[in-house]
Design a protein around this motif. Structure first.
Motif, mmCIF file in Angstrom:
data_model
loop_
_atom_site.group_PDB
_atom_site.id
_atom_site.type_symbol
_atom_site.label_atom_id
_atom_site.label_comp_id
_atom_site.label_asym_id
_atom_site.label_seq_id
_atom_site.Cartn_x
_atom_site.Cartn_y
_atom_site.Cartn_z
ATOM 1 N N UNK A 157 -0.683 6.126 -4.025
ATOM 2 C CA UNK A 157 0.353 5.228 -3.516
ATOM 3 C C UNK A 157 1.024 5.844 -2.290
ATOM 4 N N UNK A 158 1.346 7.131 -2.371
ATOM 5 C CA UNK A 158 1.967 7.816 -1.235
ATOM 6 C C UNK A 158 1.045 7.773 -0.010
ATOM 7 N N UNK A 159 -0.232 8.071 -0.230
ATOM 8 C CA UNK A 159 -1.179 8.037 0.887
ATOM 9 C C UNK A 159 -1.283 6.640 1.492
ATOM 10 N N UNK A 160 -1.293 5.622 0.625
ATOM 11 C CA UNK A 160 -1.421 4.253 1.116
ATOM 12 C C UNK A 160 -0.223 3.866 1.980
ATOM 13 N N UNK A 161 0.990 4.233 1.536
ATOM 14 C CA UNK A 161 2.196 3.905 2.313
ATOM 15 C C UNK A 161 2.170 4.612 3.660
ATOM 16 N N UNK A 162 1.806 5.902 3.661
ATOM 17 C CA UNK A 162 1.759 6.666 4.909
ATOM 18 C C UNK A 162 0.708 6.094 5.855
ATOM 19 N N UNK A 163 -0.478 5.801 5.341
ATOM 20 C CA UNK A 163 -1.548 5.264 6.180
ATOM 21 C C UNK A 163 -1.176 3.900 6.744
#
Length: 287
Positions: free
Chosen positions: A200-206
């Motif tokens: 989830x964190x990676x998706x938000x950052x990307x």
């Protein structure tokens, strides 16, 4: 269930070059019927076979559950092999991109749901794992326009823990092994939640980075368009004939110079007007 399609995209068959890898030109020439896709299809076919073996004879026969475990183990092993083959020989097809993650989630989901139906596995564990897998899949589609979320080591470890724990539950274990499988499943649940939050964190950052890049690209395109218009306008002005303005001035020289006729009025005219004003003043005084 690493979340990254192992098999993969189509064309005619291509032979591997020396060293076991294909050249760049052969990446898009993998046949649909390559070994990686065949293993993926085998895994899909094993899903209903696994369920039938697990529920055969009431679902509690140790022998049939052993057969079900064998089908489950084969399915999990094919997941490892088709991924390795696809990466090594660039066997990338559109079918593999879609079928591989479906096969991964289908075999694990079938095992978890079946075990919960039989009462061997708590439903909350099944719910957490399945919700995580579906949520991450949807999240990948959410950010796929901007970037692809890569599979992490934690995700691969999670898959290994899930497969090991589910396999232990499929077997009719008793005693210390039955206790051990519970703790292995708890480790799998923890890894499932932790890696899910990391995705989830990676998706938000990307997504933020992708939107920022799109805005920057739009601003750059707008600036380029404005600069192009300015350059075009400057070129149009510079291309006008130099004698055009001179011709207009030569045709009407008086238009370029102010007329001086009003400045040449005789000074006496002002004296006459002044005298008239004084005469009017005297007449008004006599009245």
């Amino acid at each position: 269930m690493t979340g990254v399609p192992a098999s993969a995209a189509g064309g005619s068959g291509a032979k591997p070059v020396r060293g076991g890898k294909l050249g760049t030109a052969a990446v898009n020439q993998a046949s649909l019927w390559n070994i990686a896709n065949i293993l993926t299809m085998v895994r899909l076919l094993l899903v209903p076979g696994f369920v039938l073996l697990l529920f055969h004879n009431g679902g509690y026969d140790p022998a049939w559950r052993s057969f079900a475990w064998a089908a489950f183990a084969i399915a999990m092993i094919t997941d490892l092999f088709d991924g390795h083959l696809a990466r090594t020989y660039n066997l990338v097809t559109d079918f593999g991109k879609i079928a591989d993650p479906i096969a991964d989630k289908a075999i694990m989901g079938a095992a978890l749901v079946s075990l919960s139906i039989l009462g061997d596995l708590p439903w909350w564990i099944t719910g957490v794992i399945i919700a995580r897998e579906l949520g991450i899949t949807l999240m990948r589609f959410w950010v796929i326009r901007h970037a692809v979320i890569p599979a992490s080591r934690g995700g691969k470890l999670k898959t290994l823990a899930q497969g090991t724990a589910a396999g232990m539950y499929v077997l009719a274990l008793t005693g210390p092994l039955a206790t051990l499988r519970f703790w292995v499943m708890m480790v799998a649940v923890v890894l499932t939640v932790v890696t899910g939050l990391d995705y989830v964190r990676q998706a938000v950052v990307l997504r933020r980075q992708g939107l920022a890049a799109e805005r920057a690209a739009a601003a750059a395109r707008s600036a380029d368009a404005t600069e192009a218009l300015r350059a075009a306008a400057g070129s149009a002005v510079g291309a006008a004939p130099a004698g055009a303005v001179t011709a207009v001035t030569d045709a009407r020289p008086d238009a370029a110079e102010p007329r001086s006729g009003t400045a040449d009025i005789p000074a006496g005219a002002f004296d006459v007007r002044s005298g008239a004003a004084e005469a009017r003043g005297g007449a008004e005084a006599e009245r």
